[in-house]
Scaffold this motif. Structure first.
Motif, PDB file in Angstrom:
ATOM      1  N   LEU A 241     -21.057  92.191 -54.694  1.00 39.57           N
ATOM      2  CA  LEU A 241     -19.954  93.029 -54.228  1.00 39.57           C
ATOM      3  C   LEU A 241     -18.601  92.438 -54.596  1.00 39.57           C
ATOM      4  N   ASN A 242     -18.416  91.149 -54.324  1.00 36.34           N
ATOM      5  CA  ASN A 242     -17.131  90.527 -54.640  1.00 36.34           C
ATOM      6  C   ASN A 242     -16.872  90.506 -56.139  1.00 36.34           C
ATOM      7  N   GLY A 243     -17.909  90.268 -56.923  1.00 36.41           N
ATOM      8  CA  GLY A 243     -17.752  90.288 -58.374  1.00 36.41           C
ATOM      9  C   GLY A 243     -17.322  91.655 -58.871  1.00 36.41           C
ATOM     10  N   PHE A 244     -17.983  92.686 -58.383  1.00 36.63           N
ATOM     11  CA  PHE A 244     -17.639  94.050 -58.786  1.00 36.63           C
ATOM     12  C   PHE A 244     -16.203  94.375 -58.387  1.00 36.63           C
ATOM     13  N   LEU A 245     -15.865  94.097 -57.130  1.00 34.75           N
ATOM     14  CA  LEU A 245     -14.522  94.426 -56.640  1.00 34.75           C
ATOM     15  C   LEU A 245     -13.441  93.630 -57.361  1.00 34.75           C
ATOM     16  N   ALA A 246     -13.707  92.368 -57.641  1.00 31.74           N
ATOM     17  CA  ALA A 246     -12.726  91.538 -58.352  1.00 31.74           C
ATOM     18  C   ALA A 246     -12.535  92.033 -59.785  1.00 31.74           C
ATOM     19  N   GLN A 247     -13.634  92.376 -60.458  1.00 33.37           N
ATOM     20  CA  GLN A 247     -13.535  92.886 -61.823  1.00 33.37           C
ATOM     21  C   GLN A 247     -12.769  94.210 -61.861  1.00 33.37           C
TER      22      GLN A 247
ATOM     23  N   ALA B 171     -10.909  95.238 -65.390  1.00 29.51           N
ATOM     24  CA  ALA B 171     -11.959  95.008 -66.386  1.00 29.51           C
ATOM     25  C   ALA B 171     -12.742  96.266 -66.730  1.00 29.51           C
ATOM     26  N   PHE B 172     -12.701  97.273 -65.861  1.00 30.65           N
ATOM     27  CA  PHE B 172     -13.461  98.501 -66.109  1.00 30.65           C
ATOM     28  C   PHE B 172     -12.595  99.628 -66.665  1.00 30.65           C
ATOM     29  N   ASP B 173     -11.353  99.333 -66.959  1.00 31.05           N
ATOM     30  CA  ASP B 173     -10.404 100.376 -67.352  1.00 31.05           C
ATOM     31  C   ASP B 173     -10.574 100.881 -68.784  1.00 31.05           C
ATOM     32  N   HIS B 174     -11.387 100.243 -69.576  1.00 32.12           N
ATOM     33  CA  HIS B 174     -11.449 100.570 -70.999  1.00 32.12           C
ATOM     34  C   HIS B 174     -12.650 101.425 -71.376  1.00 32.12           C
TER      35      HIS B 174
ATOM     36  N   TRP C 179     -20.408 101.818 -59.330  1.00 32.93           N
ATOM     37  CA  TRP C 179     -20.502 101.289 -57.964  1.00 32.93           C
ATOM     38  C   TRP C 179     -21.799 101.767 -57.303  1.00 32.93           C
ATOM     39  N   GLN C 180     -22.078 103.040 -57.409  1.00 35.07           N
ATOM     40  CA  GLN C 180     -23.291 103.582 -56.797  1.00 35.07           C
ATOM     41  C   GLN C 180     -24.551 103.002 -57.451  1.00 35.07           C
TER      42      GLN C 180
END
Length: 193
Positions: free
Chosen positions: A149-155, A160-163, A172-173
């Motif tokens: 969870l923390n890794g996903f939220l931090a990225q 990091a997911f904007d591209h 997320w799901q």
């Protein structure tokens, strides 16, 4: 007159708000003192130094997150508790970005053993227990949940997911579904490497 109203709890709440507005790195004794209209020396009867101030913010954030998690997982188990836990974390990261950033700081022993830290840890273990894991595996599974969870939220926060065109919500799901599958098939102590 402001000095009479200073308490550690008020200092930590103000510091958390400062972190939300300007980033966790902006939390200093001087900045918090300005908020209250006092000299930085006035804070030192309540907090030892900047590290103690940051520890206090971290404990404050643990308490707030613990309150949210307890509401979201109460009466739930398995995937429903996992979703509640995850959504409480995600909402906190979005609504309280500076306070959430405080949670990414390495915890001091005082913070790790604080009431707030112990409570959130117990809530996480309760979530894992709902999956029926072997007692020897509870801490390992709790760490896995936190890291995911923390890794996903931090990225996501770092952009990091904007591209990619793929929606972050879909990722997320999928991550939550993968966490649920991993917890349902978690190895026993004998199966673990």
């Amino acid at each position: 007159m402001a000095r009479a109203n200073l308490t550690p709890e008020r200092l930590y709440a103000a510091a958390a708000e400062l972190a939300d507005a300007h980033g966790f790195e902006a939390v200093t004794a001087s900045a918090v003192a300005r908020h209250f209209g006092v000299q930085p020396a006035s804070l030192y009867s309540h907090v030892r130094d900047r590290d103690a101030l940051l520890d206090g913010v971290q404990q404050y954030a643990l308490g707030e997150l613990g309150d949210r998690v307890s509401i979201e997982i109460a009466g739930r188990s398995g995937v429903e508790a996992l979703r509640g836990f995850a959504e409480a974390n995600r909402a906190y990261a979005l609504e309280r970005p500076g306070a959430w950033q405080a949670l990414q700081r390495t915890a001091s022993i005082e913070t790790a053993t604080s009431t707030q830290g112990q409570r959130l840890g117990a809530l996480t273990i309760a979530l894992v227990r709902g999956y029926g894991l072997d007692e020897s595996q509870l801490v390992h599974a709790a760490r896995f949940i936190g890291a995911t969870l923390n890794g996903f939220l931090a990225q996501n926060k770092a952009g990091a997911f904007d591209h990619r065109d793929t929606e972050v919500e879909t990722s997320w799901q999928a991550a939550l579904a993968a966490l649920d599958r991993a917890l349902r098939s978690w190895p026993t102590r004998d199966e673990a490497l």
